[in-house]
Write a protein that holds these residues in place. Sequence first.
Motif, PDB file in Angstrom:
ATOM      1  N   PRO A   6       0.876  -1.120  -0.075  1.00  0.00           N
ATOM      2  CA  PRO A   6      -0.043  -0.108  -0.025  1.00  0.00           C
ATOM      3  C   PRO A   6       1.078   1.316   0.004  1.00  0.00           C
ATOM      4  CG  PRO A   6      -0.906  -1.626   1.660  1.00  0.00           C
ATOM      5  CD  PRO A   6       0.579  -1.925   1.199  1.00  0.00           C
ATOM      6  N   LEU A   7       0.545   2.159  -0.612  1.00  0.00           N
ATOM      7  CA  LEU A   7       1.129   3.618  -0.945  1.00  0.00           C
ATOM      8  C   LEU A   7       1.564   4.268   0.595  1.00  0.00           C
ATOM      9  CD1 LEU A   7      -0.232   4.951  -4.200  1.00  0.00           C
ATOM     10  CD2 LEU A   7       2.058   3.656  -3.730  1.00  0.00           C
ATOM     11  N   ALA A   8       0.253   3.961   1.302  1.00  0.00           N
ATOM     12  CA  ALA A   8       0.445   4.686   2.716  1.00  0.00           C
ATOM     13  C   ALA A   8       1.511   4.159   3.377  1.00  0.00           C
ATOM     14  CB  ALA A   8      -0.899   4.469   3.463  1.00  0.00           C
ATOM     15  N   LEU A   9       1.757   2.713   3.075  1.00  0.00           N
ATOM     16  CA  LEU A   9       2.876   1.948   3.798  1.00  0.00           C
ATOM     17  C   LEU A   9       4.214   2.633   3.409  1.00  0.00           C
ATOM     18  CD1 LEU A   9       3.435  -0.099   5.996  1.00  0.00           C
ATOM     19  CD2 LEU A   9       3.902  -1.705   3.899  1.00  0.00           C
ATOM     20  N   LEU A  10       4.351   2.960   2.225  1.00  0.00           N
ATOM     21  CA  LEU A  10       5.561   3.511   1.582  1.00  0.00           C
ATOM     22  C   LEU A  10       5.848   4.937   2.237  1.00  0.00           C
ATOM     23  CD1 LEU A  10       5.345   2.499  -2.236  1.00  0.00           C
ATOM     24  CD2 LEU A  10       6.509   1.410  -0.374  1.00  0.00           C
ATOM     25  N   ALA A  14       8.697   6.108   4.131  1.00  0.00           N
ATOM     26  CA  ALA A  14       9.609   7.442   3.793  1.00  0.00           C
ATOM     27  C   ALA A  14       9.756   8.471   4.970  1.00  0.00           C
ATOM     28  CB  ALA A  14       8.852   7.997   2.631  1.00  0.00           C
ATOM     29  N   ASP A  15       8.766   8.530   5.864  1.00  0.00           N
ATOM     30  CA  ASP A  15       8.656   9.171   7.094  1.00  0.00           C
ATOM     31  C   ASP A  15       9.288   8.540   8.297  1.00  0.00           C
ATOM     32  OD1 ASP A  15       5.507  11.055   6.714  1.00  0.00           O
ATOM     33  OD2 ASP A  15       7.365  11.618   6.343  1.00  0.00           O
ATOM     34  N   GLY A  16      10.037   7.367   7.997  1.00  0.00           N
ATOM     35  CA  GLY A  16      10.449   6.742   9.272  1.00  0.00           C
ATOM     36  C   GLY A  16       9.790   6.627  10.324  1.00  0.00           C
ATOM     37  N   GLN A  17       8.439   6.173  10.158  1.00  0.00           N
ATOM     38  CA  GLN A  17       7.533   5.761  11.033  1.00  0.00           C
ATOM     39  C   GLN A  17       7.039   4.340  10.985  1.00  0.00           C
ATOM     40  OE1 GLN A  17       6.134   8.475  13.278  1.00  0.00           O
ATOM     41  NE2 GLN A  17       7.926   9.213  12.399  1.00  0.00           N
ATOM     42  N   LEU A  18       7.604   3.527  10.384  1.00  0.00           N
ATOM     43  CA  LEU A  18       7.585   2.128  10.534  1.00  0.00           C
ATOM     44  C   LEU A  18       8.119   1.401  11.743  1.00  0.00           C
ATOM     45  CD1 LEU A  18       7.361   0.753   6.800  1.00  0.00           C
ATOM     46  CD2 LEU A  18       5.449   1.475   8.366  1.00  0.00           C
ATOM     47  N   THR A  19       7.456   0.323  12.167  1.00  0.00           N
ATOM     48  CA  THR A  19       8.411  -0.730  13.280  1.00  0.00           C
ATOM     49  C   THR A  19       9.580  -1.248  12.752  1.00  0.00           C
ATOM     50  OG1 THR A  19       6.813  -2.387  12.792  1.00  0.00           O
ATOM     51  CG2 THR A  19       6.093  -0.838  14.459  1.00  0.00           C
ATOM     52  N   ALA A  20      10.353  -1.707  13.202  1.00  0.00           N
ATOM     53  CA  ALA A  20      11.543  -2.372  12.793  1.00  0.00           C
ATOM     54  C   ALA A  20      10.977  -3.523  12.027  1.00  0.00           C
ATOM     55  CB  ALA A  20      12.389  -2.818  13.891  1.00  0.00           C
ATOM     56  N   ALA A  21      10.183  -4.489  12.527  1.00  0.00           N
ATOM     57  CA  ALA A  21       9.623  -5.521  11.675  1.00  0.00           C
ATOM     58  C   ALA A  21       9.187  -5.076  10.355  1.00  0.00           C
ATOM     59  CB  ALA A  21       8.633  -6.369  12.458  1.00  0.00           C
ATOM     60  N   ALA A  22       8.212  -4.220  10.407  1.00  0.00           N
ATOM     61  CA  ALA A  22       7.633  -3.739   9.065  1.00  0.00           C
ATOM     62  C   ALA A  22       8.597  -3.283   8.150  1.00  0.00           C
ATOM     63  CB  ALA A  22       6.393  -2.599   9.369  1.00  0.00           C
ATOM     64  N   ARG A  23       9.576  -2.576   8.822  1.00  0.00           N
ATOM     65  CA  ARG A  23      10.705  -1.786   7.750  1.00  0.00           C
ATOM     66  C   ARG A  23      11.478  -2.859   7.145  1.00  0.00           C
ATOM     67  NH1 ARG A  23      12.485   1.373  11.504  1.00  0.00           N
ATOM     68  NH2 ARG A  23      14.352  -0.079  12.065  1.00  0.00           N
TER      69      ARG A  23
ATOM     70  N   SER B 154       5.098  12.691  15.558  1.00  0.00           N
ATOM     71  CA  SER B 154       5.217  11.529  15.054  1.00  0.00           C
ATOM     72  C   SER B 154       3.752  10.955  14.803  1.00  0.00           C
ATOM     73  CB  SER B 154       5.675  10.487  16.139  1.00  0.00           C
ATOM     74  OG  SER B 154       4.772  10.325  17.108  1.00  0.00           O
ATOM     75  N   TYR B 155       3.722  10.044  13.953  1.00  0.00           N
ATOM     76  CA  TYR B 155       2.322   9.483  13.489  1.00  0.00           C
ATOM     77  C   TYR B 155       1.531   9.140  14.804  1.00  0.00           C
ATOM     78  CZ  TYR B 155       3.410   8.668   8.523  1.00  0.00           C
ATOM     79  OH  TYR B 155       3.844   9.041   7.309  1.00  0.00           O
ATOM     80  N   GLN B 160      -3.297  10.870  18.149  1.00  0.00           N
ATOM     81  CA  GLN B 160      -3.874  11.194  19.141  1.00  0.00           C
ATOM     82  C   GLN B 160      -4.400  12.713  19.229  1.00  0.00           C
ATOM     83  OE1 GLN B 160      -0.982  10.802  22.573  1.00  0.00           O
ATOM     84  NE2 GLN B 160      -0.788   8.667  22.358  1.00  0.00           N
ATOM     85  N   LEU B 161      -3.579  13.563  18.575  1.00  0.00           N
ATOM     86  CA  LEU B 161      -3.834  14.908  18.445  1.00  0.00           C
ATOM     87  C   LEU B 161      -5.474  15.226  17.536  1.00  0.00           C
ATOM     88  CD1 LEU B 161      -1.479  17.721  18.233  1.00  0.00           C
ATOM     89  CD2 LEU B 161      -3.654  18.050  17.211  1.00  0.00           C
ATOM     90  N   VAL B 162      -5.325  14.210  16.441  1.00  0.00           N
ATOM     91  CA  VAL B 162      -6.360  14.410  15.358  1.00  0.00           C
ATOM     92  C   VAL B 162      -7.536  13.564  15.705  1.00  0.00           C
ATOM     93  CG1 VAL B 162      -6.815  14.202  12.815  1.00  0.00           C
ATOM     94  CG2 VAL B 162      -4.973  15.327  13.724  1.00  0.00           C
ATOM     95  N   GLY B 163      -7.186  12.476  16.454  1.00  0.00           N
ATOM     96  CA  GLY B 163      -8.202  11.586  16.738  1.00  0.00           C
ATOM     97  C   GLY B 163      -8.509  10.473  15.710  1.00  0.00           C
ATOM     98  N   VAL B 164      -7.558   9.920  14.902  1.00  0.00           N
ATOM     99  CA  VAL B 164      -7.587   8.799  14.315  1.00  0.00           C
ATOM    100  C   VAL B 164      -6.602   7.924  14.261  1.00  0.00           C
ATOM    101  CG1 VAL B 164      -8.577  10.286  12.293  1.00  0.00           C
ATOM    102  CG2 VAL B 164      -6.140   9.915  12.441  1.00  0.00           C
ATOM    103  N   PRO B 165      -6.763   6.596  13.919  1.00  0.00           N
ATOM    104  CA  PRO B 165      -5.865   5.561  14.119  1.00  0.00           C
ATOM    105  C   PRO B 165      -4.259   6.044  13.366  1.00  0.00           C
ATOM    106  CG  PRO B 165      -7.717   4.491  13.554  1.00  0.00           C
ATOM    107  CD  PRO B 165      -7.906   6.113  13.365  1.00  0.00           C
ATOM    108  N   ALA B 166      -3.128   5.548  13.854  1.00  0.00           N
ATOM    109  CA  ALA B 166      -1.923   5.918  13.474  1.00  0.00           C
ATOM    110  C   ALA B 166      -1.749   5.496  12.124  1.00  0.00           C
ATOM    111  CB  ALA B 166      -0.709   5.291  14.100  1.00  0.00           C
ATOM    112  N   ALA B 167      -2.461   4.479  11.484  1.00  0.00           N
ATOM    113  CA  ALA B 167      -2.371   3.780  10.254  1.00  0.00           C
ATOM    114  C   ALA B 167      -3.076   4.837   9.376  1.00  0.00           C
ATOM    115  CB  ALA B 167      -2.837   2.517  10.096  1.00  0.00           C
ATOM    116  N   THR B 168      -4.068   5.566   9.677  1.00  0.00           N
ATOM    117  CA  THR B 168      -4.880   6.437   8.795  1.00  0.00           C
ATOM    118  C   THR B 168      -4.028   7.669   8.724  1.00  0.00           C
ATOM    119  OG1 THR B 168      -7.056   5.468   9.894  1.00  0.00           O
ATOM    120  CG2 THR B 168      -7.127   7.647   8.699  1.00  0.00           C
ATOM    121  N   VAL B 169      -3.076   8.039   9.568  1.00  0.00           N
ATOM    122  CA  VAL B 169      -2.404   9.372   9.726  1.00  0.00           C
ATOM    123  C   VAL B 169      -1.491   9.073   8.404  1.00  0.00           C
ATOM    124  CG1 VAL B 169      -0.376  10.498  10.552  1.00  0.00           C
ATOM    125  CG2 VAL B 169      -2.355   9.624  11.954  1.00  0.00           C
TER     126      VAL B 169
END
Lengths: 186, 193
Positions: A6-10, A14-23, B154-155, B160-169
Amino acid sequence: MTDHPPLALLEAYADGQLTAAARHQLEAHLVSCHQCRDHIAQSQQLGRWLRHLSPEIPAADLAFRIQAAVAGQRRRSQPGWLKPRWLALACAGLGGVLIFVALPELGASLSNALTALETNSLSISLESLLGAPWEALVSLISTGWNWQSALMESTSLILVLGMALLTVAALGGLAQLLRQPTPRNG
Amino acid sequence: MRPTDEELVARHLRGDPGAFAELIARYTGRVFNLAYRFTGERAEADDITQESFLRAYAALPRSQPERPFKPWLFQIAVNLCRDRARRKRPVTFTELDSADEASEAWIETIPEDGLLPLEQLEVNELEAALHSALMELPEEDRLMITLRYTEELSYDEISQLVGVPAATVGTRLFRAKQRLRVKLSALREAAYD
């Protein structure tokens, strides 16, 4: 490779927000997918430019106005009788009443003090000071002691108390003025 | 050594009158920028910034002392921004997402070519184009981008601030940046026509 994550995952990668396992799992895909790598590179580049985008600057006095508003809110939240202006007014009022009561008796107190001066037959003249400074000093001290005796009378005490309350009121007013917030630049 | 936000909050709660003033000085510009990016109007951003600090001042004695101050203050500002937007235009923010999904299916595919070769723009062109394109995005897109890339939240914090799940962020940020790319392309094409 046609199956892309999924592009959201990419984006999260890119934002460095994935867990180590997902990355780690995604990087296995990136090894052989130039499309996803290019997308990540573009996303990171756009992110870098967004980070450097200049913020909108507020008016220079906004922080000062906010501080004044907060100070006003703080004053409004105090009990009315504790507010400095009301305490100062109360002290001024009470002091004025005491002085008004004591004034008629003040003349008598002064008269007594002057009488004490005459009784001591003190004659402080320039000639005395120059000719006999030590004797003049002793006379001054004894006269001061008589003034102190006169002040011990109750009416004079009331007068002193009244003046003290007026001084407190004046100091309270000064403190009120000094509590105004000063501009602070952020 | 510069006191941390938590130290200033603790001093404020102990009665130090200068502590909250320091927080005001520290965050006025950032709250204003956040409010401006959402509303697009300076006067409105001005009001929201002031109101945010007044509400924070009133609520601090009742709040959790260990809670980070910055995201909490931003949440107050975001809530105020949304309240004002809601009064102007009664549209729920979840409805915006649904509308976007229907009309922007192209977003979910990786383009063969990049939508915008950013490196072809001069630096000053890019700054102006980015700002202009950003302010043409929907309010929530501007909010997400500002929280992530200007405030570096961070996501999880944004969640927490916007009120949606982190994946949705992540999803919302991705879509916001895709729309931003489209706007940038359009602006560049218009400039070179």
